[in-house]
Write an enzyme that holds these catalytic residues in place. Structure first.
Site, PDB file in Angstrom:
ATOM      1  N   ASN A 149       0.815  -1.107  -0.037  1.00 51.53           N
ATOM      2  CA  ASN A 149      -0.047  -0.174  -0.054  1.00 51.53           C
ATOM      3  C   ASN A 149       1.080   1.205   0.054  1.00 51.53           C
ATOM      4  OD1 ASN A 149      -2.875   1.032   0.395  1.00 51.53           O
ATOM      5  ND2 ASN A 149      -1.583   2.188   2.061  1.00 51.53           N
ATOM      6  N   GLY A 196       0.435   5.330   0.808  1.00 50.82           N
ATOM      7  CA  GLY A 196      -0.554   6.076   1.496  1.00 50.82           C
ATOM      8  C   GLY A 196       0.057   7.333   1.882  1.00 50.82           C
ATOM      9  N   TYR A 236       0.406   9.894   4.329  1.00 49.14           N
ATOM     10  CA  TYR A 236       0.248  10.328   5.742  1.00 49.14           C
ATOM     11  C   TYR A 236       1.503  11.449   6.149  1.00 49.14           C
ATOM     12  CZ  TYR A 236      -1.571   5.725   4.974  1.00 49.14           C
ATOM     13  OH  TYR A 236      -2.455   4.476   4.479  1.00 49.14           O
ATOM     14  N   ARG A 237       1.186  12.415   6.786  1.00 56.41           N
ATOM     15  CA  ARG A 237       2.232  13.222   7.025  1.00 56.41           C
ATOM     16  C   ARG A 237       3.102  12.701   8.288  1.00 56.41           C
ATOM     17  NH1 ARG A 237      -1.997  17.104  10.825  1.00 56.41           N
ATOM     18  NH2 ARG A 237      -1.238  16.721  12.859  1.00 56.41           N
ATOM     19  N   GLU A 288      -1.555   0.759  -4.842  1.00 57.52           N
ATOM     20  CA  GLU A 288      -1.375   1.863  -5.487  1.00 57.52           C
ATOM     21  C   GLU A 288      -0.485   1.804  -6.737  1.00 57.52           C
ATOM     22  OE1 GLU A 288      -1.812   1.768  -2.335  1.00 57.52           O
ATOM     23  OE2 GLU A 288      -3.697   3.189  -1.896  1.00 57.52           O
ATOM     24  N   GLU A 311      -3.229  22.142   8.640  1.00 53.10           N
ATOM     25  CA  GLU A 311      -3.484  21.189   7.774  1.00 53.10           C
ATOM     26  C   GLU A 311      -4.392  21.814   6.458  1.00 53.10           C
ATOM     27  OE1 GLU A 311      -3.814  18.534   6.691  1.00 53.10           O
ATOM     28  OE2 GLU A 311      -2.635  17.072   8.259  1.00 53.10           O
TER      29      GLU A 311
HETATM   30  C1  LIG Z   1      -0.699  16.255   1.101  1.00 52.57           C
HETATM   31  C2  LIG Z   1      -1.693  15.449   1.909  1.00 52.57           C
HETATM   32  C3  LIG Z   1      -1.608  15.085   3.164  1.00 52.57           C
HETATM   33  C4  LIG Z   1      -2.380  14.069   3.622  1.00 52.57           C
HETATM   34  N1  LIG Z   1      -2.122  13.664   5.188  1.00 52.57           N
HETATM   35  C5  LIG Z   1      -2.598  12.757   5.807  1.00 52.57           C
HETATM   36  C6  LIG Z   1      -2.322  12.206   6.992  1.00 52.57           C
HETATM   37  O1  LIG Z   1      -1.392  12.900   7.651  1.00 52.57           O
HETATM   38  N2  LIG Z   1      -3.033  11.305   7.588  1.00 52.57           N
HETATM   39  C7  LIG Z   1      -3.574  10.660   6.706  1.00 52.57           C
HETATM   40  O2  LIG Z   1      -4.533   9.375   7.249  1.00 52.57           O
HETATM   41  N3  LIG Z   1      -4.281  10.894   5.365  1.00 52.57           N
HETATM   42  C8  LIG Z   1      -3.674  11.969   5.000  1.00 52.57           C
HETATM   43  N4  LIG Z   1      -3.923  12.309   3.579  1.00 52.57           N
HETATM   44  C9  LIG Z   1      -4.981  11.720   2.910  1.00 52.57           C
HETATM   45  C10 LIG Z   1      -4.559  10.321   2.540  1.00 52.57           C
HETATM   46  O3  LIG Z   1      -3.451  10.255   1.752  1.00 52.57           O
HETATM   47  C11 LIG Z   1      -5.678   9.523   1.832  1.00 52.57           C
HETATM   48  O4  LIG Z   1      -6.863   9.252   2.467  1.00 52.57           O
HETATM   49  C12 LIG Z   1      -5.307   8.184   1.221  1.00 52.57           C
HETATM   50  O5  LIG Z   1      -6.259   7.593   0.527  1.00 52.57           O
HETATM   51  C13 LIG Z   1      -4.510   7.126   2.292  1.00 52.57           C
HETATM   52  O6  LIG Z   1      -4.146   5.958   1.605  1.00 52.57           O
HETATM   53  P1  LIG Z   1      -4.962   4.632   1.875  1.00 52.57           P
HETATM   54  O7  LIG Z   1      -6.247   5.016   1.236  1.00 52.57           O
HETATM   55  O8  LIG Z   1      -3.971   3.690   1.332  1.00 52.57           O
HETATM   56  O9  LIG Z   1      -5.086   4.755   3.339  1.00 52.57           O
HETATM   57  C14 LIG Z   1      -3.135  13.346   2.924  1.00 52.57           C
HETATM   58  C15 LIG Z   1      -3.375  13.524   1.765  1.00 52.57           C
HETATM   59  C16 LIG Z   1      -2.695  14.714   0.990  1.00 52.57           C
HETATM   60  C17 LIG Z   1      -2.839  14.857  -0.407  1.00 52.57           C
HETATM   61 MN   LIG Z   2      -4.550   2.430  -0.055  1.00 53.46          MN
END
Ligand SMILES: Cc1cc2nc3c(=O)[nH]c(=O)nc-3n(C[C@H](O)[C@H](O)[C@H](O)COP(=O)(O)O)c2cc1C
Ligand SMILES: [Mn+2]
Length: 488
Positions: free
Chosen positions: A157, A159, A161-162, A221, A270
């Site tokens: 995966n 993702g 996440y900050r 992804e 944020e």
């Molecule tokens: C710049 C940016 C920062 C993000 N920061 C976070 C974060 O800190 N934590 C979080 O859970 N999702 C965050 N997101 C949203 C996730 O990237 C989004 O929900 C994504 O689907 C997560 O991947 P997953 O679906 O595989 O869990 C952020 C998105 C962007 C564009």
């Molecule tokens: Mn995912």
């Protein structure tokens, strides 16, 4: 041709006058982020900025504002720069429809040109910016993504996440409950084992676009990015674990997350325009290695108040995933879907449709909330007739003003899944649940006599356009929407 890496994308931006290099020394401490923010706000998305001389970090470069303008999002997807955001989302849906392209494992890649291991690791040597005054630390991961493996299925995966730097070998990460990596982590928690991970900061743009999109739990992804860019992503095995990382990534942080172990993280300015916070403790990465290319680039985004590139890219990828999910439901009559950048493409969406039977518009509103994308934090669905362009805010305001009746047009739903970052909810656990509203501006299907809209006469419109330069001595430059509104 898909971009091989971030650098090929930057070359494309440079050759189309979308990139500015900043050679003057700039401090990572607020100065860099404030230059980026002024650039983004004062010049309608400005240009992408490549900072080449960062205080305390010789040899490193930082990229910001890469996707703040519609044209650059189009270039990231290799689409014409005239494409609207909604067109980009539509193209996204077409490219990934029933198509997955798994990554290709290669032996070696430039991501391993420099390898720092174990006690040698000090993440404070990386040029992570301090973005906003009340932030809790320097954020290394903004335009990055965590790669984790699901123990049951083996899928990787990505993702976004900050990621906040805590000390030399620890970085706290905000993986919101029920995100894919959090579900992966539950598998390791059951065995009381650490989860091996890699965090990527800067690679070919479709990976970041996909890393921040909600796909199903079992989707990788990598496979979707391959479909989106039209070629497999080349990956190599990480140095200290079995995670596969993009072979041409600029910077990769390798390590482990121990389930149940947390640290304070945040606050951070944020995309909601508010700080979010220390109220939830966060997991952290125990860092085992850092690998990076020669002359490396850290890709960052300012996040913060709309509109930044975070909002722009979420407008495209959330619209695409919502549209994709809605298409899969086989509901007729849906013409277009659009989550505007100011809502980060996700808190509010506008859907145009042609009501075809009793209750049809309510079905579409409820369906939007029931999709994988819409279920997570979507609060407002505005439904408009199919002659309204959802991306044209004048037309949407027109529909809200002249086609909407507050009593029959409004339906409220309670107890949906929220994002804990939503500042319209009280801080704490209450932030996990939200209410939702359907604002229905469509002309009710059941009305026997429907109000008659004004359309221009097709023939006369053509005549006027054909003779335009005779009236005014110059060719026609009528707004697109006049043509769109002509009755078919
Ligand atoms: C710049 C940016 C920062 C993000 N920061 C976070 C974060 O800190 N934590 C979080 O859970 N999702 C965050 N997101 C949203 C996730 O990237 C989004 O929900 C994504 O689907 C997560 O991947 P997953 O679906 O595989 O869990 C952020 C998105 C962007 C564009
Ligand atoms: Mn995912």
């Amino acid at each position: 041709m898909p971009y091989r890496d971030l650098r090929e994308f930057l070359d494309r931006l440079a050759s189309t006058d979308h990139l500015r290099c900043v050679q003057k020394e700039v401090s990572w401490n607020l100065e860099l982020s404030h230059i980026a923010k002024v650039n983004e706000e004062e010049h309608r998305g400005g240009k992408a900025l490549l900072f080449e001389n960062i205080t305390d970090h010789p040899g490193w470069r930082v990229l910001t504002s890469a996707l703040t303008a519609r044209e650059r999002l189009a270039l990231a997807l290799d689409m014409p720069t005239t494409s609207s955001l909604m067109n980009l989302s539509r193209e996204w849906v077409e490219r990934i429809k029933n198509k997955r392209v798994p990554p290709q494992v290669v032996e070696a890649g430039p991501v391993h040109e420099n390898v720092v291991l174990g006690d040698e690791v000090d993440i404070f040597k990386l040029p992570a910016p301090w973005f906003y005054p009340a932030d809790g630390g320097r954020y290394l991961g903004t335009a990055g993504y965590l790669i984790s493996r699901n123990l049951d299925s083996g899928r990787l995966n990505l993702g976004t996440y900050r990621l906040m730097m805590v000390d030399a070998r620890r970085a706290a990460i905000q993986i919101i409950k029920a995100k894919d990596a959090e579900i992966d982590l539950r598998g390791y928690a059951a065995r009381n084992e650490p989860m091996p991970v890699a965090y990527v900061c800067g690679a070919e743009p479709s990976l970041f676009l996909c890393g921040s999109t909600l796909f199903g739990l079992n989707e990788s992804e990598y496979d979707i990015a391959g479909a989106l860019r039209g070629a497999p992503v080349e990956v190599v095995k990480a140095v200290t674990n079995d995670i596969l990382v993009p072979a041409t990534a600029e910077l990769v942080i390798e390590g482990e997350i121990m389930p149940g172990e947390t640290l304070p993280e945040g606050p951070f300015g944020e995309y909601t325009g508010h700080y979010s916070g220390k109220e939830f403790p966060k997991e952290f990465i125990n860092i085992k290695a850092i690998t990076y290319r020669n002359n490396p680039i850290l890709w960052s985004t300012t996040v913060g108040k709309p509109v930044t590139d975070t909002h722009m890219l979420m407008a495209v990828n959330r619209t695409a995933s919502l549209w994709n999910d809605l298409s899969a439901m086989n509901i007729p009559g849906i013409k277009a879907v659009y989550g505007p950048p100011a809502s980060a493409g996700r808190m509010l969406v506008i859907i145009s449709m042609k009501p075809m039977y009793h209750g049809h518009s309510t079905q579409v509103g409820l369906a939007a909330f029931a999709t994988v994308t819409g279920n997570y934090g979507l609060k407002t669905v505005i439904l408009v007739d199919d002659d309204i362009d959802p991306e044209n805010m004048d037309q949407v305001m027109f529909a809200l003003s002249f086609k909407f009746q507050p009593d029959v047009g409004t339906q409220i739903i309670k107890r949906g899944r929220s994002t804990p970052l939503d500042p319209s909810l009280p801080i704490g656990d209450a932030r996990y649940m939200t209410s939702r509203i359907i604002i229905d501006c469509t002309t009710p299907y059941e009305w026997k006599e429907k109000p008659r809209q004004i359309y221009l006469d097709e023939q006369m419109l053509k005549h006027v356009k054909d003779h335009w330069d005779e009236y005014f001595g110059e060719p026609v430059t009528l707004p697109q929407r006049v043509a769109d509104l002509a009755e078919a």
